[in-house]
Write an enzyme that holds these catalytic residues in place. Structure first.
Site, PDB file in Angstrom:
ATOM      1  N   GLY A  29       0.714  -1.345   0.081  1.00 19.58           N
ATOM      2  CA  GLY A  29      -0.139  -0.148  -0.018  1.00 19.58           C
ATOM      3  C   GLY A  29       0.891   1.318   0.012  1.00 19.58           C
ATOM      4  O   GLY A  29       2.197   1.220  -0.260  1.00 19.58           O
ATOM      5  N   ALA A  30       0.262   2.372   0.471  1.00 21.86           N
ATOM      6  CA  ALA A  30       0.774   3.709   0.034  1.00 21.86           C
ATOM      7  C   ALA A  30       1.304   3.889  -1.423  1.00 21.86           C
ATOM      8  O   ALA A  30       2.716   3.952  -1.422  1.00 21.86           O
ATOM      9  CB  ALA A  30       1.925   3.972   1.219  1.00 21.86           C
ATOM     10  N   LEU A  31       0.530   3.545  -2.030  1.00 23.49           N
ATOM     11  CA  LEU A  31       0.720   3.534  -3.590  1.00 23.49           C
ATOM     12  C   LEU A  31       1.310   4.743  -4.342  1.00 23.49           C
ATOM     13  O   LEU A  31       0.869   5.825  -4.015  1.00 23.49           O
ATOM     14  CB  LEU A  31      -0.548   2.981  -4.117  1.00 23.49           C
ATOM     15  CG  LEU A  31      -1.127   1.733  -3.651  1.00 23.49           C
ATOM     16  CD1 LEU A  31      -2.411   1.323  -4.719  1.00 23.49           C
ATOM     17  CD2 LEU A  31       0.002   0.603  -3.576  1.00 23.49           C
ATOM     18  N   HIS A  32       2.114   4.565  -5.269  1.00 23.87           N
ATOM     19  CA  HIS A  32       2.942   5.476  -6.044  1.00 23.87           C
ATOM     20  C   HIS A  32       2.763   5.040  -7.361  1.00 23.87           C
ATOM     21  O   HIS A  32       2.349   3.992  -7.790  1.00 23.87           O
ATOM     22  CB  HIS A  32       4.246   5.943  -5.336  1.00 23.87           C
ATOM     23  CG  HIS A  32       4.989   4.784  -5.198  1.00 23.87           C
ATOM     24  ND1 HIS A  32       5.370   4.119  -6.208  1.00 23.87           N
ATOM     25  CD2 HIS A  32       5.495   4.331  -4.207  1.00 23.87           C
ATOM     26  CE1 HIS A  32       6.354   3.093  -5.725  1.00 23.87           C
ATOM     27  NE2 HIS A  32       6.360   3.138  -4.383  1.00 23.87           N
ATOM     28  N   HIS A  35       4.052   1.508  -8.149  1.00 16.38           N
ATOM     29  CA  HIS A  35       2.865   0.610  -8.208  1.00 16.38           C
ATOM     30  C   HIS A  35       1.864   0.636  -9.210  1.00 16.38           C
ATOM     31  O   HIS A  35       1.582  -0.604  -9.744  1.00 16.38           O
ATOM     32  CB  HIS A  35       2.270   0.700  -6.765  1.00 16.38           C
ATOM     33  CG  HIS A  35       3.041   0.576  -5.607  1.00 16.38           C
ATOM     34  ND1 HIS A  35       3.059   1.502  -4.660  1.00 16.38           N
ATOM     35  CD2 HIS A  35       3.699  -0.447  -5.170  1.00 16.38           C
ATOM     36  CE1 HIS A  35       3.915   1.140  -3.748  1.00 16.38           C
ATOM     37  NE2 HIS A  35       4.118   0.104  -3.982  1.00 16.38           N
TER      38      HIS A  35
HETATM   39  P1  AMP Z   1       5.967  -2.290  -1.925  1.00 19.81           P
HETATM   40  O1  AMP Z   1       4.741  -1.836  -1.695  1.00 19.81           O
HETATM   41  O2  AMP Z   1       7.137  -1.386  -1.521  1.00 19.81           O
HETATM   42  O3  AMP Z   1       6.384  -3.715  -1.118  1.00 19.81           O
HETATM   43  O4  AMP Z   1       6.262  -2.794  -3.295  1.00 19.81           O
HETATM   44  C1  AMP Z   1       5.266  -3.591  -4.034  1.00 19.81           C
HETATM   45  C2  AMP Z   1       5.771  -3.988  -5.372  1.00 19.81           C
HETATM   46  O5  AMP Z   1       5.869  -2.924  -6.213  1.00 19.81           O
HETATM   47  C3  AMP Z   1       7.133  -4.618  -5.439  1.00 19.81           C
HETATM   48  O6  AMP Z   1       6.964  -5.675  -6.506  1.00 19.81           O
HETATM   49  C4  AMP Z   1       8.192  -3.579  -5.631  1.00 19.81           C
HETATM   50  O7  AMP Z   1       9.289  -4.011  -6.107  1.00 19.81           O
HETATM   51  C5  AMP Z   1       7.232  -2.636  -6.697  1.00 19.81           C
HETATM   52  N1  AMP Z   1       7.880  -1.313  -6.594  1.00 19.81           N
HETATM   53  C6  AMP Z   1       7.956  -0.296  -5.424  1.00 19.81           C
HETATM   54  N2  AMP Z   1       8.434   0.663  -5.925  1.00 19.81           N
HETATM   55  C7  AMP Z   1       8.758   0.804  -7.067  1.00 19.81           C
HETATM   56  C8  AMP Z   1       9.253   1.429  -8.127  1.00 19.81           C
HETATM   57  N3  AMP Z   1       9.694   2.859  -7.826  1.00 19.81           N
HETATM   58  N4  AMP Z   1       9.072   1.280  -9.452  1.00 19.81           N
HETATM   59  C9  AMP Z   1       8.784   0.012  -9.522  1.00 19.81           C
HETATM   60  N5  AMP Z   1       8.275  -1.040  -9.007  1.00 19.81           N
HETATM   61  C10 AMP Z   1       8.314  -0.526  -7.705  1.00 19.81           C
END
Ligand code: AMP
Length: 264
Positions: A29-32, A35
């Site tokens: 979560g805390a999506l950007h 994601h």
């Molecule tokens: P997280 O919510 O940080 O656990 O990330 C969830 C998924 O999004 C994981 O597969 C991460 O590698 C991917 N992700 C996080 N940040 C980025 C980014 N800046 N660019 C591409 N994929 C991302």
């Protein structure tokens, strides 16, 4: 189609589309925009996208990091609906861990170095939750970011090792205009730390500098460096931002591909 949030495997069984391929995007979560790039790729390749949102306690080795992790489910659902994602899986601990985490996945090679060395137990928790999430959703394809490169390697090899029917697709790291890799933890940076964070990414990506010099330059800027190392055709690093202007130390990770090496 508006977005549907489900919280249990039983709910999913009731609403899971009978036909049409499904892509799953596991997140905390805390999506950007990083994601959302995964969601868009999933929707390009499949009829449906399921984004999972779960801040998984078993992968946090530091309780303060877990307590401070941003949680923004309503906002996340609005962003996902806008992107066209049809489903969100937002489970709780009891649903995902009916065994209280007595059963877990442990990899014994890749997980021992870099992130695994500095975050004991992190990869056991991450692999265990990913396997459980993928088992519930039953998607054809799972989407992961290269931003967390060691995670990507470990998940890919776990799915192969367990003959899992979900295939993995890797997506390139999405960056801010100044090069900083997007991350949910970036929300916690104050203005001074955010400016330094750009230097972190730029220094790591300067392949003319040997790893040792990258480390010295970052330390001179006030970063606490866990590692800067080259492996798997990448240069990978993890640092803590300096505690400037009253900000807490925030851990940042990143990696860049080395010249002549294949992207994932
Ligand atoms: P997280 O919510 O940080 O656990 O990330 C969830 C998924 O999004 C994981 O597969 C991460 O590698 C991917 N992700 C996080 N940040 C980025 C980014 N800046 N660019 C591409 N994929 C991302």
């Amino acid at each position: 189609m508006s977005i549907t949030v489900f919280r249990t495997p039983a709910e999913w069984r009731m609403i899971k589309p009978a036909t049409g391929s499904i892509g799953v995007i596991p997140t905390m979560g805390a999506l950007h925009a990083g994601h959302i790039a995964l969601v868009e790729r999933a929707l390009g390749d499949n009829k449906y996208a399921v984004t999972t949102i779960y801040v998984n306690p078993t992968q946090f080795n530091n309780p303060d990091d877990l307590a401070a992790y941003p949680q923004t489910l309503d906002e996340d659902c609005a962003i996902l609906e806008q992107a066209g994602c049809q489903f969100v899986f937002a489970p709780n601990y009891e649903t995902l861990y009916p065994d209280q985490y007595r059963y877990r996945i442990r990899e014994t090679e890749i997980s021992r170095v870099l992130e695994g060395e500095y975050r004991p137990g992190h990869f056991d928790g991450m692999l265990t939750v990913v396997l459980r999430l993928l088992n519930v959703v039953g998607a054809e394809v799972a989407y992961f970011g290269e931003k967390d490169f060691q995670q990507l390697l470990l998940v890919r090899e776990m799915l192969h090792a367990f003959q899992h029917s979900t295939r993995i697709v890797a997506c390139a790291t999405v960056r801010e205009p100044d090069g900083l890799a997007m991350s949910s933890r970036n929300r916690r940076l104050n203005t001074a730390q955010r400016a330094l964070a750009a230097q972190w990414s730029q220094t790591l990506a300067n392949l003319a500098l040997p790893c040792q010099d990258v480390r010295s330059q970052l330390e001179a800027l006030g970063f606490r460096v866990d590692y800067i190392e080259e492996r798997w055709g990448r240069r990978l690093g993890a640092v803590y931002t300096p505690q400037v202007a009253g900000g807490a130390e925030i851990r940042l990770i990143d990696n860049v591909v080395l010249p002549g090496q294949p992207t994932f």
